[in-house]
Structures are given as structure tokens and as C-alpha cells.
Design a protein around this motif. Structure first.
Motif, PDB file in Angstrom:
ATOM      1  N   ASP A 126     -35.196 -20.388  -1.843  1.00  0.00           N
ATOM      2  CA  ASP A 126     -35.607 -21.790  -1.682  1.00  0.00           C
ATOM      3  C   ASP A 126     -34.521 -22.658  -1.050  1.00  0.00           C
ATOM      4  O   ASP A 126     -34.728 -23.854  -0.817  1.00  0.00           O
ATOM      5  N   THR A 127     -33.349 -22.066  -0.776  1.00  0.00           N
ATOM      6  CA  THR A 127     -32.282 -22.866  -0.160  1.00  0.00           C
ATOM      7  C   THR A 127     -31.852 -22.327   1.204  1.00  0.00           C
ATOM      8  O   THR A 127     -31.015 -22.951   1.856  1.00  0.00           O
ATOM      9  N   ILE A 128     -32.391 -21.206   1.637  1.00  0.00           N
ATOM     10  CA  ILE A 128     -31.973 -20.639   2.922  1.00  0.00           C
ATOM     11  C   ILE A 128     -32.300 -21.591   4.060  1.00  0.00           C
ATOM     12  O   ILE A 128     -33.345 -22.261   4.064  1.00  0.00           O
ATOM     13  N   ASN A 129     -31.409 -21.668   5.006  1.00  0.00           N
ATOM     14  CA  ASN A 129     -31.571 -22.552   6.168  1.00  0.00           C
ATOM     15  C   ASN A 129     -32.646 -21.990   7.090  1.00  0.00           C
ATOM     16  O   ASN A 129     -32.497 -20.899   7.629  1.00  0.00           O
ATOM     17  N   MET A 130     -33.736 -22.733   7.277  1.00  0.00           N
ATOM     18  CA  MET A 130     -34.836 -22.317   8.146  1.00  0.00           C
ATOM     19  C   MET A 130     -34.889 -23.138   9.430  1.00  0.00           C
ATOM     20  O   MET A 130     -35.900 -23.135  10.133  1.00  0.00           O
ATOM     21  N   GLU A 131     -33.789 -23.835   9.737  1.00  0.00           N
ATOM     22  CA  GLU A 131     -33.762 -24.648  10.947  1.00  0.00           C
ATOM     23  C   GLU A 131     -33.887 -23.775  12.197  1.00  0.00           C
ATOM     24  O   GLU A 131     -33.408 -22.640  12.232  1.00  0.00           O
ATOM     25  N   GLU A 132     -34.517 -24.352  13.208  1.00  0.00           N
ATOM     26  CA  GLU A 132     -34.733 -23.647  14.477  1.00  0.00           C
ATOM     27  C   GLU A 132     -33.751 -24.148  15.527  1.00  0.00           C
ATOM     28  O   GLU A 132     -33.329 -25.305  15.496  1.00  0.00           O
ATOM     29  N   MET A 133     -33.400 -23.278  16.448  1.00  0.00           N
ATOM     30  CA  MET A 133     -32.566 -23.642  17.591  1.00  0.00           C
ATOM     31  C   MET A 133     -33.439 -23.527  18.829  1.00  0.00           C
ATOM     32  O   MET A 133     -33.804 -22.431  19.247  1.00  0.00           O
ATOM     33  N   PHE A 134     -33.780 -24.670  19.403  1.00  0.00           N
ATOM     34  CA  PHE A 134     -34.761 -24.708  20.472  1.00  0.00           C
ATOM     35  C   PHE A 134     -34.124 -24.415  21.817  1.00  0.00           C
ATOM     36  O   PHE A 134     -33.038 -24.898  22.125  1.00  0.00           O
ATOM     37  N   GLY A 135     -34.785 -23.616  22.627  1.00  0.00           N
ATOM     38  CA  GLY A 135     -34.333 -23.290  23.973  1.00  0.00           C
ATOM     39  C   GLY A 135     -35.427 -22.526  24.672  1.00  0.00           C
ATOM     40  O   GLY A 135     -36.617 -22.766  24.441  1.00  0.00           O
ATOM     41  N   LEU A 136     -35.053 -21.576  25.518  1.00  0.00           N
ATOM     42  CA  LEU A 136     -36.072 -20.743  26.150  1.00  0.00           C
ATOM     43  C   LEU A 136     -36.887 -20.015  25.098  1.00  0.00           C
ATOM     44  O   LEU A 136     -38.075 -19.775  25.258  1.00  0.00           O
ATOM     45  N   THR A 137     -36.227 -19.616  23.998  1.00  0.00           N
ATOM     46  CA  THR A 137     -36.924 -19.012  22.870  1.00  0.00           C
ATOM     47  C   THR A 137     -36.536 -19.748  21.603  1.00  0.00           C
ATOM     48  O   THR A 137     -35.513 -20.438  21.540  1.00  0.00           O
ATOM     49  N   LEU A 138     -37.354 -19.586  20.573  1.00  0.00           N
ATOM     50  CA  LEU A 138     -37.156 -20.308  19.321  1.00  0.00           C
ATOM     51  C   LEU A 138     -36.339 -19.433  18.376  1.00  0.00           C
ATOM     52  O   LEU A 138     -36.870 -18.585  17.668  1.00  0.00           O
ATOM     53  N   GLN A 139     -35.026 -19.643  18.389  1.00  0.00           N
ATOM     54  CA  GLN A 139     -34.121 -18.843  17.578  1.00  0.00           C
ATOM     55  C   GLN A 139     -33.932 -19.466  16.196  1.00  0.00           C
ATOM     56  O   GLN A 139     -34.149 -20.662  15.991  1.00  0.00           O
TER      57      GLN A 139
END
Length: 529
Positions: A503-516
């Protein structure tokens, strides 16, 4: 494709250089805007542009998009509807956010929306003239697509190489086993990247670039850095994309940096090709008339076709075209597979009950201690449902690769003007509550009683696109992701590193050509008994 590269626009506009440029742009562009807008309304007064948010002078709606434009555009669609227009500097963009409108763009009017809007960074080294995702529909494009569908990603070609894929996955399992024995965490993205790179380089060149012991250096690390830099350069907000008259200036140096990355990767390919060509010429006095199957790797086939009479007559393929083709294929083939594997493992670790259910299916179908094979995939409906759910929640390219309107097109009672950028927000579609129950939850069971697939026929789930520009590597990607994920969870139990909770893991996305995944997943493996 300008719209998917502005996730850091606030920082970009804060720099003093950009402030100076904006002042200059406001002087130079006022008449341009007045002229272009007047011209548009003059020719299409009978049909309006789609609705959209009010725009600022000069910069238009650029500030509306924020760090994650797929999410920002989804929120805007809740206000302005499933089809809307935005002004991005000098660029008119039309965004569609419903399955029905996606079908209109990608199927009904596919011919009019088949070509791409090319970002300035991808013009480096004239990549947009050669790279398969970017070149317009043409004899050259059809030739590459034919090679992909007939000789690289056909069912026959993939079946021929299935033992190689099994071998590479076994090497992945061996690596994870060593890490498990040492009690060390596995970087899932890096492990997936190395496996994908090993498979592609062996298939194309009969060389294992991921095996540092065989090539004497860290080829995988070098390639991963190049691919990362390509994705980063392509993902940076670029003034030259929104104000095309700045392309000659390249004010941020993004195209120049991209050119350096292309040259590095193409240099690797060039050395291999230069070694291979004399051998091919000497090995046989008869040059092939086209691509062929057999013991030759794919590079042999490409070079044989390049030297064939058929190609000499039509001039569809040369060494530069092959190198650009390989740049696109290796970049996309390694990056998207590793990213999808990482998101899959993350979601499964967050939902241990789903992971256990998948393991129980694998144990029942394959048996504990047995190696998973591609022929098992069709007998693993729950594993397939997990993969579909991952593609729904975390599509590799959430805005696909935006199209360009070849002519004025009427869409849903609105005009899509010629040369407008057309974006299909598949991230918004795949989380549409009108289509999906609990759309933000990871629930693979939703696909168990469903015929929806990812092959471009169901417009509510389009991770690979649809129509004539659908990703040609789809068949290989599906086999690899299923086999890698299934093998990893069948052979090992998994848990987060110490100090990380579901419930605390970072699920943020890094936007670019692909969604990392912004923060790489590191997980501990334990051999299943």
C-alpha cells in the motif's frame, strides 16, 4: 506527436531562455496565428472545430497538460467531451477519448489518418524518412511492413524461433535463481531488458549482446543507456514542436542530442553489417531474389533482399534504411517488453491473492518443476487475463503515436482540419467507467468471460493500436511477455524488498515515448518448492 512530449512544460517555460524566446515568438507569431485561424474559419465556417478549453495567447493550451498529459487530457475530456480540440502553440490538436471515436479514427477513416505528426527530435539523422513508425504510407513503408508480417513476426517465423525464446527465458530464470540464492533483489526492468535484448540480437545477428562474457564488455548496459537517452530526448518538451519555425534553431539542443544517440546505435549496427556483407557475397555466387527462410538470421535475409534484383529495380531498401529500421525495432522491442513485465510484477506483488491464483493455474496446467512453453499459453486463461489487464491499466504508449489529418475530415459533426494532430487517448478509454467496472482496480477476472483481445479489433483495449499502423511486433511481444511473466511466477515466489509495502509502493509514472514506472521495481525471489 508534439502533445506527448510536454510533461515537464512548467519547468521548460521557467527558464530565462524560454522567456526570451516566448517574447520573440509573440512578435513573430501574431500575424501567423491571425492568418492561419482566419484561413481555417473561412474554409470551414459550416463546421466548427471540436469544443475545448480556452487557450492563452501564443502558447495556447500547453500549460493545461502538466507532467502526465494522458491524465490531464482524460480530465479535460470529462469537461469538453470525448472529442475536443486544443491549441498547442501553432499546432491544432484533436483528442478523442472514447472507443467509438477511436474506431472512427483508426478504422473508418484510417486512410485519412494513416500518417504521423513527426516530432522534431525524430528528425535527427533523417530518422523520420526511414524509421518504420514515422515514415508515411508509401511503397517503402509497405515493403517494411511486408517483411515484418511475412518474415519476422509471422506465426511460421515465430514458431521457428520458439526454442530460442525458451532458451533466453531459461537464462533469465538462471539469473534470478542466482540472485535468490544470494538473497539479493532483482531489478525487474533491467532483467526484462536484458532478456529482450538477448533474444533480439540473437535472432537478428546471431550475437548475444546481453552476454558480457561473450562480447567482452557490457553491451546490454550500453544499449540500455542509449535506449533510455532516446526515450528521454523524445520525451522532453520541445519548443520546436509547437513553433515549427524554430526547427532550424533547435533552441534546446534536443535534436542534436538525439542525433548523437542515433549515431551510437547505428554505429553498432554498421559494424555488424560491414562484416557481414563480404561474407554474404563470397558465400554464394547467387544473390537471393528476396527474403528467405532457413538457417540464415534476419540480418542475412535483409541484406540478401537489399542485394537482390527485385530491390535494385525498385530501390526500396539500402543499408541506411536497414540501420534505421533496426534502431526503431531494438528501441521499441526492448523498452516496451521490459516496462510491461515490470508493471505486471508490480501489480501482482500488490495483490498476493491474484499472484497465488495465477501460480495455482500454472501448477495445474504445467506441473511444479516443469518449464513453461509457448504452447502452454493458450491453456492458461488466467495468465492471459492478467496480461490484458496490465495492458489496460498500463498501456505502453498511452496516447499511441498521434496521427495527422491528410485532408479536412468530418468527425462526429466537427471538422478535423488538414494537418491537425490527432491523438487517441487509449489510457482514458481503458479507464472509462462507461465500459469498465471499477476501472482503476487491477481485476484480471474481468477478462475471463470476455472475448476482448489486444489485437486491434476491440477499440476499448488498444495497447498496440489498430488499423494499418498497428504495431507489427505485436505477435512477438505477446509471446515474450506471457512466457517471461508466466515462467517467473511459476518458478519463484516473490515479495517486495524490506521496507516496501503493497500500500506504500511508488506507482508514479514517467511519461515519454513509453509509460515507464518512475521508481524501478526491485523484488526478492525465492525458489518455489
Amino acid at each position: 506527436m508534439e502533445i506527448i512530449y510536454i510533461y515537464d512544460l512548467y519547468n521548460m517555460l521557467s527558464y530565462f531562455l524560454y522567456f526570451i524566446l516566448i517574447i520573440w515568438i509573440s512578435i513573430q507569431a501574431f500575424n501567423l496565428f491571425s492568418f492561419s485561424w482566419g484561413k481555417t474559419t473561412q474554409h470551414h465556417h459550416h463546421l466548427p472545430l471540436p469544443p475545448g478549453p480556452r487557450s492563452f495567447p501564443i502558447i495556447g493550451n500547453l500549460l493545461e497538460l502538466g507532467h502526465n498529459p494522458h491524465k490531464s487530457l482524460a480530465k479535460l475530456s470529462h469537461i469538453h467531451g470525448p472529442i475536443m480540440s486544443l491549441k498547442l502553440g501553432q499546432i491544432t490538436a484533436v483528442v478523442v477519448s472514447s472507443a467509438d471515436l477511436a474506431k472512427e479514427v483508426l478504422q473508418t477513416h484510417d486512410q485519412l489518418f494513416s500518417n504521423r505528426t513527426v516530432p522534431d527530435s525524430l528528425r535527427a539523422c533523417n530518422h523520420h524518412h526511414y524509421g518504420l513508425p514515422w515514415i508515411p504510407v508509401s511503397p517503402s513503408w509497405r515493403n517494411f511492413r511486408k517483411m515484418c508480417s511475412s518474415y519476422m513476426f509471422s506465426a511460421k517465423a515465430l514458431d521457428t524461433n520458439k526454442n530460442l525464446r525458451h532458451q533466453k527465458v531459461q537464462e533469465l530464470l538462471s539469473y534470478v535463481g542466482k540472485m535468490a540464492g544470494a538473497g539479493e533483489a532483482v531489478d525487474i526492468n533491467t532483467a526484462g531488458f536484458n532478456t529482450s535484448l538477448s533474444l533480439l540480437s540473437t535472432t537478428f545477428f546471431s550475437l548475444d549482446w546481453a552476454d558480457s562474457s561473450s562480447n567482452g564488455d557490457d553491451m546490454a548496459g550500453e544499449l540500455k543507456e542509449i535506449v533510455f537517452n532516446i526515450m528521454e530526448s523524445a520525451g522532453k518538451p520541445n519548443l520546436a514542436d509547437y513553433f515549427p519555425f524554430l526547427r532550424k534553431v533547435d533552441p534546446q539542443g534536443i535534436r542534436r542530442n538525439m542525433a548523437r544517440q542515433f549515431r551510437k546505435m547505428m554505429g553498432l549496427f554498421d559494424r555488424i553489417i560491414n562484416k557481414r556483407l563480404p561474407l554474404l557475397r563470397e558465400s554464394s555466387g547467387n544473390i537471393a531474389t528476396g527474403l528467405r527462410d532457413g538457417s540464415h538470421d534476419i540480418l542475412d535475409n535483409l541484406l540478401n533482399y537489399m542485394m537482390s534484383e527485385e530491390n535494385k529495380e525498385h530501390q526500396l531498401l539500402d543499408k541506411i534504411a536497414i540501420e534505421h529500421f533496426l534502431v526503431a525495432l531494438f528501441s521499441a522491442g526492448t523498452d516496451t517488453t521490459s516496462s510491461t513485465l515490470e508493471w505486471s510484477m508490480t501489480e501482482l506483488l500488490r495483490k498476493p491473492k491474484i499472484l497465488l491464483k495465477a501460480q495455482m493455474e500454472l501448477d495445474k496446467v504445467i506441473g511444479k518443476g516443469n518449464q513453461m512453453k509457448e504452447s502452454d499459453i493458450t491453456r492458461l486463461p488466467y495468465l492471459q487475463a492478467i496480461i490484458k489487464e496490465i495492458f489496460r491499466l498500463h498501456p505502453p504508449a498511452p496516447l499511441l503515436i498521434p496521427r495527422k489529418a491528410e485532408l479536412d475530415v468530418e468527425l462526429c459533426g466537427y471538422i478535423v482540419p488538414k494537418d491537425a494532430q490527432v491523438i487517441v487517448n487509449i489510457w482514458a478509454i481503458s479507464r472509462d467507467p462507461k465500459i469498465w467496472d471499477n476501472p482503476n482496480e487491477f481485476i484480471p477476472e474481468r477478462f475471463l468471460e470476455s472475448n476482448i483481445d489486444v489485437k486491434g479489433r476491440n477499440f476499448e483495449l488498444l495497447p498496440f493500436g489498430s488499423g494499418r499502423r498497428i504495431c507489427p511486433g505485436l505477435p512477438l511481444a505477446m509471446r515474450m511477455v506471457d512466457l517471461m511473466l508466466g515462467s517467473l511466477i511459476h518458478s519463484f515466489d516473490w515479495k517486495f524488498e524490506e521496507g516496501v509495502e503493497a500500500d506504500t509502493i511508488n506507482m508514479e509514472e514517467m511519461f515519454g515515448l513509453t509509460l515507464q514506472k518512475a521508481q524501478p521495481l526491485r523484488a526478492l525471489a525465492m525458489l518455489r518448492m
